[in-house]
Design an enzyme around this catalytic site. Sequence first.
Site, PDB file in Angstrom:
ATOM      1  N   GLY A  17       0.813  -1.224   0.000  1.00  0.00           N
ATOM      2  CA  GLY A  17       0.000   0.000   0.000  1.00  0.00           C
ATOM      3  C   GLY A  17       0.844   1.271   0.000  1.00  0.00           C
ATOM      4  O   GLY A  17       0.352   2.342   0.362  1.00  0.00           O
ATOM      5  N   THR A  19       1.948   3.049  -2.531  1.00  0.00           N
ATOM      6  CA  THR A  19       1.421   4.054  -3.466  1.00  0.00           C
ATOM      7  C   THR A  19       0.069   4.567  -2.970  1.00  0.00           C
ATOM      8  O   THR A  19      -0.219   5.771  -3.060  1.00  0.00           O
ATOM      9  CB  THR A  19       1.262   3.453  -4.883  1.00  0.00           C
ATOM     10  OG1 THR A  19       2.517   2.891  -5.271  1.00  0.00           O
ATOM     11  CG2 THR A  19       0.846   4.508  -5.876  1.00  0.00           C
ATOM     12  N   LYS A  40       9.097   8.314  -7.615  1.00  0.00           N
ATOM     13  CA  LYS A  40       9.248   6.851  -7.667  1.00  0.00           C
ATOM     14  C   LYS A  40      10.549   6.599  -8.422  1.00  0.00           C
ATOM     15  O   LYS A  40      10.552   6.411  -9.645  1.00  0.00           O
ATOM     16  CB  LYS A  40       8.029   6.247  -8.403  1.00  0.00           C
ATOM     17  CG  LYS A  40       8.079   4.752  -8.615  1.00  0.00           C
ATOM     18  CD  LYS A  40       7.504   3.966  -7.478  1.00  0.00           C
ATOM     19  CE  LYS A  40       7.615   2.474  -7.714  1.00  0.00           C
ATOM     20  NZ  LYS A  40       7.078   1.687  -6.585  1.00  0.00           N
ATOM     21  N   ASP A  57       2.521   3.540 -10.692  1.00  0.00           N
ATOM     22  CA  ASP A  57       2.794   4.215  -9.415  1.00  0.00           C
ATOM     23  C   ASP A  57       3.236   5.654  -9.661  1.00  0.00           C
ATOM     24  O   ASP A  57       2.756   6.593  -9.021  1.00  0.00           O
ATOM     25  CB  ASP A  57       3.910   3.506  -8.632  1.00  0.00           C
ATOM     26  CG  ASP A  57       3.454   2.189  -8.043  1.00  0.00           C
ATOM     27  OD1 ASP A  57       2.338   1.748  -8.381  1.00  0.00           O
ATOM     28  OD2 ASP A  57       4.206   1.610  -7.255  1.00  0.00           O
TER      29      ASP A  57
HETATM   30  N1  LIG Z   1      -6.358   0.565   1.959  1.00  0.00           N
HETATM   31  C1  LIG Z   1      -6.602   0.062   0.764  1.00  0.00           C
HETATM   32  N2  LIG Z   1      -7.875  -0.109   0.329  1.00  0.00           N
HETATM   33  C2  LIG Z   1      -8.134  -0.617  -0.882  1.00  0.00           C
HETATM   34  N3  LIG Z   1      -7.194  -0.993  -1.762  1.00  0.00           N
HETATM   35  C3  LIG Z   1      -5.913  -0.841  -1.402  1.00  0.00           C
HETATM   36  C4  LIG Z   1      -5.549  -0.308  -0.129  1.00  0.00           C
HETATM   37  N4  LIG Z   1      -4.197  -0.291  -0.060  1.00  0.00           N
HETATM   38  C5  LIG Z   1      -3.753  -0.774  -1.226  1.00  0.00           C
HETATM   39  N5  LIG Z   1      -4.767  -1.117  -2.021  1.00  0.00           N
HETATM   40  C6  LIG Z   1      -4.684  -1.695  -3.376  1.00  0.00           C
HETATM   41  O1  LIG Z   1      -3.771  -2.788  -3.323  1.00  0.00           O
HETATM   42  C7  LIG Z   1      -2.901  -2.781  -4.454  1.00  0.00           C
HETATM   43  C8  LIG Z   1      -1.465  -2.634  -3.965  1.00  0.00           C
HETATM   44  O2  LIG Z   1      -1.317  -1.353  -3.315  1.00  0.00           O
HETATM   45  P1  LIG Z   1      -0.149  -0.369  -3.708  1.00  0.00           P
HETATM   46  O3  LIG Z   1      -0.022  -0.293  -5.199  1.00  0.00           O
HETATM   47  O4  LIG Z   1      -0.351   0.888  -2.988  1.00  0.00           O
HETATM   48  O5  LIG Z   1       1.091  -1.197  -3.132  1.00  0.00           O
HETATM   49  P2  LIG Z   1       2.637  -0.823  -3.169  1.00  0.00           P
HETATM   50  O6  LIG Z   1       3.207  -1.119  -1.848  1.00  0.00           O
HETATM   51  O7  LIG Z   1       2.784   0.568  -3.685  1.00  0.00           O
HETATM   52  O8  LIG Z   1       3.225  -1.883  -4.221  1.00  0.00           O
HETATM   53  P3  LIG Z   1       4.586  -1.783  -5.110  1.00  0.00           P
HETATM   54  O9  LIG Z   1       5.622  -2.559  -4.352  1.00  0.00           O
HETATM   55  O10 LIG Z   1       4.192  -2.461  -6.387  1.00  0.00           O
HETATM   56  O11 LIG Z   1       4.934  -0.349  -5.306  1.00  0.00           O
HETATM   57  C9  LIG Z   1      -3.374  -1.617  -5.334  1.00  0.00           C
HETATM   58  O12 LIG Z   1      -4.277  -2.108  -6.284  1.00  0.00           O
HETATM   59  C10 LIG Z   1      -4.083  -0.698  -4.360  1.00  0.00           C
HETATM   60  O13 LIG Z   1      -5.067   0.103  -4.951  1.00  0.00           O
HETATM   61 MG   LIG Z   2       3.712   1.246  -5.327  1.00  0.00          MG
END
Ligand SMILES: Nc1ncnc2c1ncn2[C@@H]1O[C@H](COP(=O)(O)OP(=O)(O)OP(=O)(O)O)[C@@H](O)[C@H]1O
Ligand SMILES: [Mg+2]
Length: 228
Positions: A17, A19, A40, A57
Amino acid sequence: MTRKKQYFITGTDTDAGKTYFSSGLLAAGVRRQLKSIGLKPVAAGADYENGVLRNDDALALMASSNTLLPYEQVNPVVLRAPVSPHIAAKQENKIIRVAQLTGYVKGALITPHDLAVVEGAGGWRVPLNDREMMSDLALSLSLPVILVVNMKLGCINHAMLTAESILRDGLPLVGWIANGKDKMLCYEENIQTLIRGMPAPFLGELSYSDEHNASEFDVILAKLLGDN
Ligand SMILES: Nc1ncnc2c1ncn2[C@@H]1O[C@H](COP(=O)(O)OP(=O)(O)OP(=O)(O)O)[C@@H](O)[C@H]1O
Ligand SMILES: [Mg+2]
């Protein structure tokens, strides 16, 4: 005016989560009329748009910020394959170097701003090449870290190990975010265990919802800005 706030955003894992949190925090900054920048530096997983590679992202961070930077400044290293950056780079005969990334990020951060978030890729110990890791970039930038904890089974272990590594590396851990309120069984017990066990402050929780809950991000930003 508030003092400039810059953070390195890491997570307990890929898809934790980072992003979701970073873009929500930037939007909260924009609501407070703070000049907000999201970066990023390394993205692995991108598609061609009008002949150039673009990562979701980076685009999300750009869409949530109010400081217009060229894509190449927001995301200087964009790789095609959605795999660990060191592998994606090798596939393209590229070598990612922390020294070079540091230069790109510092260059982008010359742009006047009040709030900046620099999103990692994956978790803290993601390799960038045979020698360097994402944690080396955070260290080289000397940025305080915010850890996004994906609230699912296993998160206590992931959160504690990551927090310990960040602190052992010598960077300040500003705090951690619980992402996905009530998404897991025994959520409240897990939160309480983390609050007791984590060596850094609990900054707030984010609901599990496709739409950002603006007030949750406003509260977290207020905390970061030192508002009461
Ligand atoms: N609190 C939340 N409620 C609903 N959906 C969420 C939530 N947090 C994350 N997501 C969804 O889960 C997926 C992964 O989240 P996100 O892309 O933010 O992860 P990340 O840590 O940035 O991953 P990466 O390592 O690929 O950068 C996305 O589709 C995002 O929209
Ligand atoms: Mg991300």
